[in-house]
Design an enzyme around this catalytic site. Structure first.
Site, PDB file in Angstrom:
ATOM      1  N   ASP A  53       0.937  -1.258   0.054  1.00 55.55           N
ATOM      2  CA  ASP A  53       0.076  -0.098  -0.148  1.00 55.55           C
ATOM      3  C   ASP A  53       0.843   1.210  -0.107  1.00 55.55           C
ATOM      4  OD1 ASP A  53      -2.489   1.505  -0.083  1.00 55.55           O
ATOM      5  OD2 ASP A  53      -2.521   1.318   1.884  1.00 55.55           O
ATOM      6  N   LEU A 104       9.815 -21.030  -5.205  1.00 55.06           N
ATOM      7  CA  LEU A 104       8.691 -20.071  -4.581  1.00 55.06           C
ATOM      8  C   LEU A 104       7.611 -20.113  -5.254  1.00 55.06           C
ATOM      9  CD1 LEU A 104       8.444 -17.577  -2.838  1.00 55.06           C
ATOM     10  CD2 LEU A 104       9.452 -16.012  -4.563  1.00 55.06           C
ATOM     11  N   HIS A 133       2.258   3.808  -9.041  1.00 59.24           N
ATOM     12  CA  HIS A 133       2.295   2.319  -9.135  1.00 59.24           C
ATOM     13  C   HIS A 133       3.531   1.787  -9.921  1.00 59.24           C
ATOM     14  CE1 HIS A 133      -1.877   2.533  -7.503  1.00 59.24           C
ATOM     15  NE2 HIS A 133      -2.350   3.327  -8.377  1.00 59.24           N
TER      16      HIS A 133
HETATM   17  C1  IPE Z   1      -5.399  -2.555  -0.057  1.00 57.48           C
HETATM   18  O1  IPE Z   1      -5.271  -1.060  -0.180  1.00 57.48           O
HETATM   19  C2  IPE Z   1      -5.405  -3.263  -1.504  1.00 57.48           C
HETATM   20  C3  IPE Z   1      -4.170  -3.323  -2.156  1.00 57.48           C
HETATM   21  C4  IPE Z   1      -3.099  -3.144  -1.667  1.00 57.48           C
HETATM   22  C5  IPE Z   1      -4.188  -3.958  -3.552  1.00 57.48           C
HETATM   23  P1  IPE Z   1      -6.080  -0.026  -0.539  1.00 57.48           P
HETATM   24  O2  IPE Z   1      -5.452   1.126  -0.473  1.00 57.48           O
HETATM   25  O3  IPE Z   1      -7.018  -0.470  -1.693  1.00 57.48           O
HETATM   26  O4  IPE Z   1      -6.905  -0.335   0.882  1.00 57.48           O
HETATM   27  P2  IPE Z   1      -7.878   0.732   1.653  1.00 57.48           P
HETATM   28  O5  IPE Z   1      -8.997   1.136   0.461  1.00 57.48           O
HETATM   29  O6  IPE Z   1      -7.154   2.209   1.874  1.00 57.48           O
HETATM   30  O7  IPE Z   1      -8.471   0.175   2.832  1.00 57.48           O
HETATM   31  C1  IPE Z   2      -1.881   0.217  -3.147  1.00 56.62           C
HETATM   32  O1  IPE Z   2      -1.361   1.496  -3.405  1.00 56.62           O
HETATM   33  C2  IPE Z   2      -1.814  -0.358  -4.498  1.00 56.62           C
HETATM   34  C3  IPE Z   2      -3.275  -0.709  -5.125  1.00 56.62           C
HETATM   35  C4  IPE Z   2      -4.059  -0.634  -4.354  1.00 56.62           C
HETATM   36  C5  IPE Z   2      -3.508  -0.968  -6.245  1.00 56.62           C
HETATM   37  P1  IPE Z   2      -2.464   2.842  -3.259  1.00 56.62           P
HETATM   38  O2  IPE Z   2      -2.930   2.867  -4.736  1.00 56.62           O
HETATM   39  O3  IPE Z   2      -3.693   2.347  -2.565  1.00 56.62           O
HETATM   40  O4  IPE Z   2      -1.895   3.862  -2.853  1.00 56.62           O
HETATM   41  P2  IPE Z   2      -2.383   5.150  -1.588  1.00 56.62           P
HETATM   42  O5  IPE Z   2      -2.777   4.369  -0.398  1.00 56.62           O
HETATM   43  O6  IPE Z   2      -3.557   5.714  -2.418  1.00 56.62           O
HETATM   44  O7  IPE Z   2      -1.399   5.813  -1.361  1.00 56.62           O
HETATM   45 MG    MG Z   3      -3.934   2.540  -0.324  1.00 59.53          MG
END
Ligand code: IPE
Ligand code: IPE
Ligand code: MG
Length: 224
Positions: A12, A122, A29
């Site tokens: 995240d 793995l 990303h």
């Molecule tokens: C969780 O992250 C999903 C992934 C990392 C793929 P999110 O950024 O979507 O989670 P919330 O919405 O903040 O809980």
């Molecule tokens: C996690 O990073 C990746 C995915 C959910 C695909 P985020 O896109 O949720 O990044 P933040 O949390 O908004 O910074």
């Molecule tokens: Mg996020």
């Protein structure tokens, strides 16, 4: 010392990283892929057998279309460019979640799974369009269909992670302390590490610090 067999990661913080350093979430990303590759290589080096990565949740469809398209393009390119490399490294790729993407992506995912199916260094479980609540409801449905008695063992076999041991460690980067519908059943006894750094800043040193800490934790599993 605890044996480490399975690491699960909620990667995240990409979006925030992108906005902070490049003025676009999507750049975050892209940057996240570098951390991903580093962590995969380090996982092999450490002889860990399972790595489960949360890449896209069932709730992530709520995001703007532009971001969703970018993410899936990135994934498609990554797999096209790297699958041979992953294969050479003896990595088995398994998708957990529902494959209901474009037929091009669905086919690519299936072919990557097939190509790497016999590998055994793995196993990477890539959680894509994955939601734990959906997985649990489906498992109940399967159990009812095969008319087996409801117990832990039978239930586990109906999850998408059937035959995969539960994660020993869960890491969530991005300075957020929640599970976001990830592996609710499987994480029952995992050691959880919430990390402040955003995913693109997460590196091998951070990973090794967590592994070191994990090894010396006293895991009770209810015992004393
Ligand atoms: C969780 O992250 C999903 C992934 C990392 C793929 P999110 O950024 O979507 O989670 P919330 O919405 O903040 O809980
Ligand atoms: C996690 O990073 C990746 C995915 C959910 C695909 P985020 O896109 O949720 O990044 P933040 O949390 O908004 O910074
Ligand atoms: Mg996020």
């Amino acid at each position: 010392m605890n044996h480490l067999n399975h690491v699960a990661i909620i990667m995240d913080g990409n979006g925030r990283w992108g906005l902070k350093y490049k003025k676009s979430r999507n750049e975050g990303h892209k940057a996240g892929l570098k951390s991903l590759e580093e962590i995969i290589n380090e996982t092999i080096k450490k002889n860990i057998k399972y790595l489960t990565l949360y890449a896209f949740s069932t709730e992530n469809w709520k995001r703007p279309k532009k971001e969703i398209n970018y993410l899936f393009n990135l994934l498609e390119n990554f797999l096209q460019n790297k699958i041979e490399d992953l294969n050479k490294k003896n990595i088995k790729l398994k998708i957990i979640g529902v494959k209901n993407f474009s037929s091009k992506l669905n086919n690519l995912l299936i072919s990557c799974e097939r190509k790497t199916n016999k590998n055994n260094k793995l196993q990477i479980n890539l959680a894509l369009n994955y939601g734990s609540k959906y997985e649990l409801i489906n498992a109940f449905k399967k159990l009812r269909k095969i008319n087996k008695s409801i117990n832990e063992k039978n239930f586990q076999k109906c999850l998408q992670t059937a035959n995969i041991p539960d994660p020993d460690i869960l890491i969530r980067t991005g300075n957020t302390q929640r599970l976001s519908n990830f592996l609710l059943w499987q994480l029952a006894y995992s050691e959880i590490f919430f990390i402040k750094k955003l995913w693109p800043d997460f590196n091998i040193r951070d990973y090794n610090n967590i592994i070191r800490k994990f090894k010396s934790i006293k895991r009770n599993f209810g015992n004393v």
